[in-house]
Write an enzyme that holds these catalytic residues in place. Sequence first.
Site, mmCIF file in Angstrom:
data_model
loop_
_atom_site.group_PDB
_atom_site.id
_atom_site.type_symbol
_atom_site.label_atom_id
_atom_site.label_comp_id
_atom_site.label_asym_id
_atom_site.label_seq_id
_atom_site.Cartn_x
_atom_site.Cartn_y
_atom_site.Cartn_z
ATOM 1 N N CYS A 1 0.862 -1.178 0.000
ATOM 2 C CA CYS A 1 0.000 0.000 0.000
ATOM 3 C C CYS A 1 0.899 1.229 0.000
ATOM 4 O O CYS A 1 2.104 1.116 0.219
ATOM 5 C CB CYS A 1 -0.854 0.080 1.269
ATOM 6 S SG CYS A 1 -2.164 -1.152 1.348
ATOM 7 N N GLY B 1 -0.242 0.158 -5.098
ATOM 8 C CA GLY B 1 -1.579 -0.392 -4.906
ATOM 9 C C GLY B 1 -2.548 0.143 -5.929
ATOM 10 O O GLY B 1 -2.611 1.361 -6.134
ATOM 11 N N ASN C 1 -0.052 1.377 5.976
ATOM 12 C CA ASN C 1 0.719 0.580 5.021
ATOM 13 C C ASN C 1 1.426 -0.499 5.819
ATOM 14 O O ASN C 1 2.120 -0.198 6.787
ATOM 15 C CB ASN C 1 1.742 1.472 4.304
ATOM 16 C CG ASN C 1 2.674 0.669 3.419
ATOM 17 O OD1 ASN C 1 2.311 -0.411 2.946
ATOM 18 N ND2 ASN C 1 3.867 1.190 3.195
ATOM 19 N N GLY C 2 1.262 -1.753 5.409
ATOM 20 C CA GLY C 2 1.919 -2.857 6.117
ATOM 21 C C GLY C 2 0.900 -3.917 6.494
ATOM 22 O O GLY C 2 -0.183 -3.991 5.897
ATOM 23 N N CYS D 1 12.277 -3.678 4.706
ATOM 24 C CA CYS D 1 11.981 -4.773 3.775
ATOM 25 C C CYS D 1 12.992 -4.791 2.622
ATOM 26 O O CYS D 1 13.122 -3.820 1.877
ATOM 27 C CB CYS D 1 10.580 -4.565 3.217
ATOM 28 S SG CYS D 1 10.179 -5.636 1.835
ATOM 29 N N TYR E 1 12.522 -4.547 -5.607
ATOM 30 C CA TYR E 1 11.411 -4.607 -6.547
ATOM 31 C C TYR E 1 10.306 -3.570 -6.331
ATOM 32 O O TYR E 1 9.789 -3.000 -7.293
ATOM 33 C CB TYR E 1 10.822 -6.027 -6.470
ATOM 34 C CG TYR E 1 9.565 -6.251 -7.261
ATOM 35 C CD1 TYR E 1 9.561 -6.122 -8.649
ATOM 36 C CD2 TYR E 1 8.374 -6.598 -6.636
ATOM 37 C CE1 TYR E 1 8.391 -6.329 -9.379
ATOM 38 C CE2 TYR E 1 7.216 -6.815 -7.364
ATOM 39 C CZ TYR E 1 7.235 -6.670 -8.727
ATOM 40 O OH TYR E 1 6.090 -6.877 -9.438
ATOM 41 N N SER F 1 11.607 -3.346 -13.555
ATOM 42 C CA SER F 1 12.338 -3.267 -12.294
ATOM 43 C C SER F 1 13.735 -3.891 -12.349
ATOM 44 O O SER F 1 14.530 -3.689 -11.440
ATOM 45 C CB SER F 1 11.531 -3.912 -11.163
ATOM 46 O OG SER F 1 11.165 -5.220 -11.536
ATOM 47 N N ASP G 1 16.700 -10.811 -13.868
ATOM 48 C CA ASP G 1 15.382 -10.516 -13.292
ATOM 49 C C ASP G 1 15.568 -10.288 -11.795
ATOM 50 O O ASP G 1 16.578 -10.707 -11.217
ATOM 51 C CB ASP G 1 14.404 -11.670 -13.559
ATOM 52 C CG ASP G 1 12.947 -11.182 -13.554
ATOM 53 O OD1 ASP G 1 12.709 -10.019 -13.185
ATOM 54 O OD2 ASP G 1 12.057 -11.971 -13.916
ATOM 55 N N ASP G 2 14.576 -9.619 -11.174
ATOM 56 C CA ASP G 2 14.752 -9.291 -9.752
ATOM 57 C C ASP G 2 14.366 -10.434 -8.832
ATOM 58 O O ASP G 2 14.819 -10.502 -7.693
ATOM 59 C CB ASP G 2 13.954 -8.027 -9.399
ATOM 60 C CG ASP G 2 12.539 -8.096 -9.911
ATOM 61 O OD1 ASP G 2 11.794 -8.985 -9.484
ATOM 62 O OD2 ASP G 2 12.185 -7.254 -10.764
ATOM 63 N N CYS H 1 5.575 -13.903 3.195
ATOM 64 C CA CYS H 1 5.734 -12.631 3.907
ATOM 65 C C CYS H 1 4.484 -12.383 4.725
ATOM 66 O O CYS H 1 3.378 -12.480 4.207
ATOM 67 C CB CYS H 1 5.931 -11.493 2.914
ATOM 68 S SG CYS H 1 5.988 -9.889 3.742
ATOM 69 N N CYS I 1 15.037 -6.608 6.752
ATOM 70 C CA CYS I 1 14.308 -7.866 6.887
ATOM 71 C C CYS I 1 14.678 -8.721 5.670
ATOM 72 O O CYS I 1 14.737 -8.221 4.548
ATOM 73 C CB CYS I 1 12.802 -7.594 6.880
ATOM 74 S SG CYS I 1 11.820 -9.107 6.831
HETATM 75 S S1 SF4 Z 1 9.509 -11.071 4.429
HETATM 76 FE FE1 SF4 Z 1 10.461 -10.338 2.512
HETATM 77 S S2 SF4 Z 1 8.847 -9.160 1.477
HETATM 78 FE FE2 SF4 Z 1 8.219 -9.413 3.631
HETATM 79 S S3 SF4 Z 1 8.975 -7.595 4.691
HETATM 80 FE FE3 SF4 Z 1 10.551 -9.161 4.913
HETATM 81 S S4 SF4 Z 1 11.937 -8.805 3.160
HETATM 82 FE FE4 SF4 Z 1 10.020 -7.725 2.736
#
Ligand code: SF4
Length: 472
Positions: A11, A37, A112-113, A246, A252, A293, A355-356, A392, A444
């Site tokens: 989002c 989004g 968002n999240g 993230c 991406y 991307s 590719d990503d 995720c 993450c």
């Molecule tokens: S699990 Fe992957 S997609 Fe989800 S927040 Fe962590 S790094 Fe991002």
Amino acid sequence: MYDIRGLNEECGVFGIWNHPNAAELTYMALHSLQHRGQEGAGIVCSNGENLFGARGMGLLPDAISQVQLDSLRGYRSAIGHVRYATTGASELSNVQPFLFKHSKGDLGLAHNGNLTNARQIRHALEEEGAIFQTSSDSEVLGHLLFKAKSPSFKSNLKAALNQIKGAFAYLVLQKDSLTATLDSHGVRPLMLGKVDGAYCVASESCALMAIGAEYIRDVEPGEILTFNDAGMEEDNYALETKHRMCSMEYVYFARPDSEFRHHSIYNVRKALGEQLAKEMNIDADIVIGVPDSSLQAAKGFSSYSGIPNEQGLLKNRYVGRTFITPDQKMRERAVRMKHAPIRDVVEGKRVIVIDDSIVRGTTSKYIVKALRSAGAKEVHMGISSPPLKHPCYYGIDVSTHAELIAAYQTVEEIRQEIEVDSLTYLSVEGMHGVYKQFESKGECDACFTGNYPIEIVDHLLPEEKEKKTKGV
Ligand code: SF4
């Protein structure tokens, strides 16, 4: 509804305090966040006494009509939201910002999240008599705020934020303030800006640039920023914070012209491509990127390896994502419509295609097939992120292992499945090393490693476990 790509943005949010064109600027900013989004969008504005909103389904121009936008003109503060449904059904009641009408005062909420204990809290609140209007996890914060007893909104907010777990960038609009806050791990991006003396916040700096705002800084994990007529107040709610942005935002999701910690995503993706080239020891005649991307990663790969970078694939920008049926043949046709090889570029060549990520493998398999049928002599694939093996729970719509080919196949098995001459993924260490170069303080990487930085409470609920064991 089915997306041929398999990964969808979560989002986007935007908020502005005390600007004469608050609604119009919010609308423009949301345009720049549309990539995050496309299922719905909304704006909630304040006139200093009450809040008013407009929202709808689809892309921004379909979601908010000119008439609705005109009706919000002149209000001095606003929050906006573009939505991709990661939890909750794709329906109007779940489109944000939510607008709560309450005797304590109106409240607008944009998130968002994804919360990882929303179902648990919701269940407890419903037991106490709360009635929820949506199936979205985001509504939980509103209920916690209204339930709280302190006369101080800030105290109530801190108490509520300490109850919720997960990834969140929340914007809360009231008649006399706008509050922006980020979870204690900073999983989702949130940027602070200023335009014509008015403070604003946005999921990405590209939205700040779009409205001519100065990008000041990134909001920090656990931080609470309050904007009111006295200016901006900086505070935080969490005793312990960590930086866990993230990784996929860099790889991406974010727009390449956006900046995190004042470094462009464009340059980060180029560096990911350079690192991949260091790790992928394959000789070839050309390197091409899968648009859009992966173009920067292909550029970076080329600059490190010295292999010329060409545009070997063309993207049809007008292929919609929503009409595709969940049927393998139709998915393949859809990918064919989306990416077309340029014969003159690839014919007779040894091609490295960058590719990503690989989600299900459908897109990769088609791309390899298309390049071979356009005359490529060899096709090698480089992926500018590690294998996606885990779901995720923090706001990206890959929610089961079954959706991820790397969750149940080795790299060699995937190579055979997509019929490519060689397949190389970026290493986890290589990826983190790149982010460090750009002053990231920690990311993450749970979808690559399974190391989830924030507890996943809802998915450990007994009924969930039961469902899983029954294979529902
Ligand atoms: S699990 Fe992957 S997609 Fe989800 S927040 Fe962590 S790094 Fe991002």
